[in-house]
Design an enzyme around this catalytic site. Structure first.
Site, mmCIF file in Angstrom:
data_model
loop_
_atom_site.group_PDB
_atom_site.id
_atom_site.type_symbol
_atom_site.label_atom_id
_atom_site.label_comp_id
_atom_site.label_asym_id
_atom_site.label_seq_id
_atom_site.Cartn_x
_atom_site.Cartn_y
_atom_site.Cartn_z
ATOM 1 N N ARG A 96 -39.436 30.427 -6.783
ATOM 2 C CA ARG A 96 -39.218 29.365 -7.764
ATOM 3 C C ARG A 96 -37.739 29.104 -8.032
ATOM 4 O O ARG A 96 -37.303 27.956 -8.100
ATOM 5 C CB ARG A 96 -39.954 29.705 -9.069
ATOM 6 N N LYS A 131 -21.249 14.384 -16.777
ATOM 7 C CA LYS A 131 -22.624 14.380 -17.290
ATOM 8 C C LYS A 131 -23.532 15.153 -16.327
ATOM 9 O O LYS A 131 -24.409 14.598 -15.670
ATOM 10 C CB LYS A 131 -23.113 12.949 -17.477
ATOM 11 N N LYS A 163 -9.920 8.173 -24.217
ATOM 12 C CA LYS A 163 -10.968 7.224 -24.567
ATOM 13 C C LYS A 163 -10.733 6.684 -25.970
ATOM 14 O O LYS A 163 -9.717 6.980 -26.613
ATOM 15 C CB LYS A 163 -12.330 7.897 -24.433
ATOM 16 N N GLU A 191 -9.146 4.618 -20.879
ATOM 17 C CA GLU A 191 -10.307 3.732 -20.927
ATOM 18 C C GLU A 191 -9.999 2.533 -21.826
ATOM 19 O O GLU A 191 -9.491 2.703 -22.938
ATOM 20 C CB GLU A 191 -11.518 4.492 -21.476
ATOM 21 N N ASP A 212 -14.295 -0.311 -19.112
ATOM 22 C CA ASP A 212 -15.605 0.071 -19.639
ATOM 23 C C ASP A 212 -16.443 -1.151 -20.009
ATOM 24 O O ASP A 212 -16.058 -1.957 -20.864
ATOM 25 C CB ASP A 212 -15.413 0.963 -20.874
#
Length: 274
Positions: A96, A131, A163, A191, A212
């Site tokens: 597994r 991510k 950002k 950004e 963005d």
């Protein structure tokens, strides 16, 4: 052994499954030998052989694995991928964890291949993001490369990405970039969310500007305005149905969080024979 295998730590993955021991595999005679075949139930890009091997090698170094397909190869549905031979208990205990890793990394590589194919013929490169699945960042970023796409920064330590909240806290784009330049030699990216911010960012002279959620028209305007003075990266709500049009605007990069965030595990099946 490959260079990839040298940096793989398989113990956290096995520890969460093994705990105090495999009490189900204990019903099998400790001397029982077996052969097992691994099949894919869907078309895939094979990725993660080293992780798969490492699981079995950790539990029983005498289990042999014969691979029938290459890493990074497109494998058709219902294809035999590898054959294992060795102690039945070891094969069953490792099954597994080994499959979890292989099916996840193959899924990442398979999706990356689709995105790479979608921009083929343009000058644009598809990037991943941070991510990623916790504990699998380096493995997934390897899988992205295996699928034909490219890595953005690995973590918070190897690249500056300024950002909206960073800009607000620093006071301005210009100030944020200046502080970043003083504190680190790492590449600096900013950004922006509109053409006004793009002009401000260009004056601050970062290494790259992330556009963005720009429309296609605004992406074209941004490319024309910058005229190659700085690298441009498009990001936000871009998928397989829209990515080629974005690439054709002339941006240098497109970052896609879905490469590692939205993967669906490949359907694999291990069949054991005594």
């Amino acid at each position: 052994m490959t260079d990839t295998q040298n940096c793989i730590d398989i113990t956290p993955f096995l520890n969460e499954d093994l705990g105090s021991g495999d009490i189900t595999a204990a019903i099998i005679s400790p001397n029982q030998q077996a052969t097992a075949e691994l099949l894919t139930r869907e078309s895939m890009v094979l990725c993660g052989r080293d992780w798969f091997d490492a699981v079995f090698r950790y539990l029983d170094e005498h289990i042999s694995i014969e691979w029938h397909r290459l890493e990074g190869e497109r494998v058709p549905c219902n294809t035999k991928i590898c054959t294992l031979q060795g102690n039945a208990r070891g094969i069953l205990t490792a099954e597994r964890t080994a499959l979890n890793l292989l099916q996840t990394l193959s899924a990442t590589a398979t999706l990356a291949r689709e995105y790479a194919n979608a921009v083929e013929g343009t000058q644009c490169k598809v990037l991943d993001t941070r991510k990623t699945i916790p504990g699998l960042r380096l493995a997934q970023k390897y899988a992205v490369r295996c699928g034909g796409c490219f890595n953005h920064r690995i973590g918070l330590f190897d690249g500056v990405l300024i950002k909206e909240n960073h800009i607000f806290a620093a006071g301005s784009i210009d100030n944020a970039v200046k502080i970043a330049r003083k504190q680190s030699d790492a590449p600096v990216e900013v950004e922006v969310e509109n053409l006004t911010e793009l002009k401000e960012a260009l004056n601050a002279a970062p290494d790259r500007i992330m556009l963005d959620n720009f429309s296609l028209d605004d992406l074209r305007l941004a490319v024309d305005y910058v005229a190659g003075a700085v690298e441009l990266e498009a990001s936000g709500n871009i998928d397989l149905t829209t990515i080629r049009a974005v690439a054709q605007t002339g941006v240098d990069y497109i970052s896609i969080g879905a490469l590692t965030k939205n993967v669906r595990a490949i359907d694999l099946s291990l069949r054991i024979q005594l």
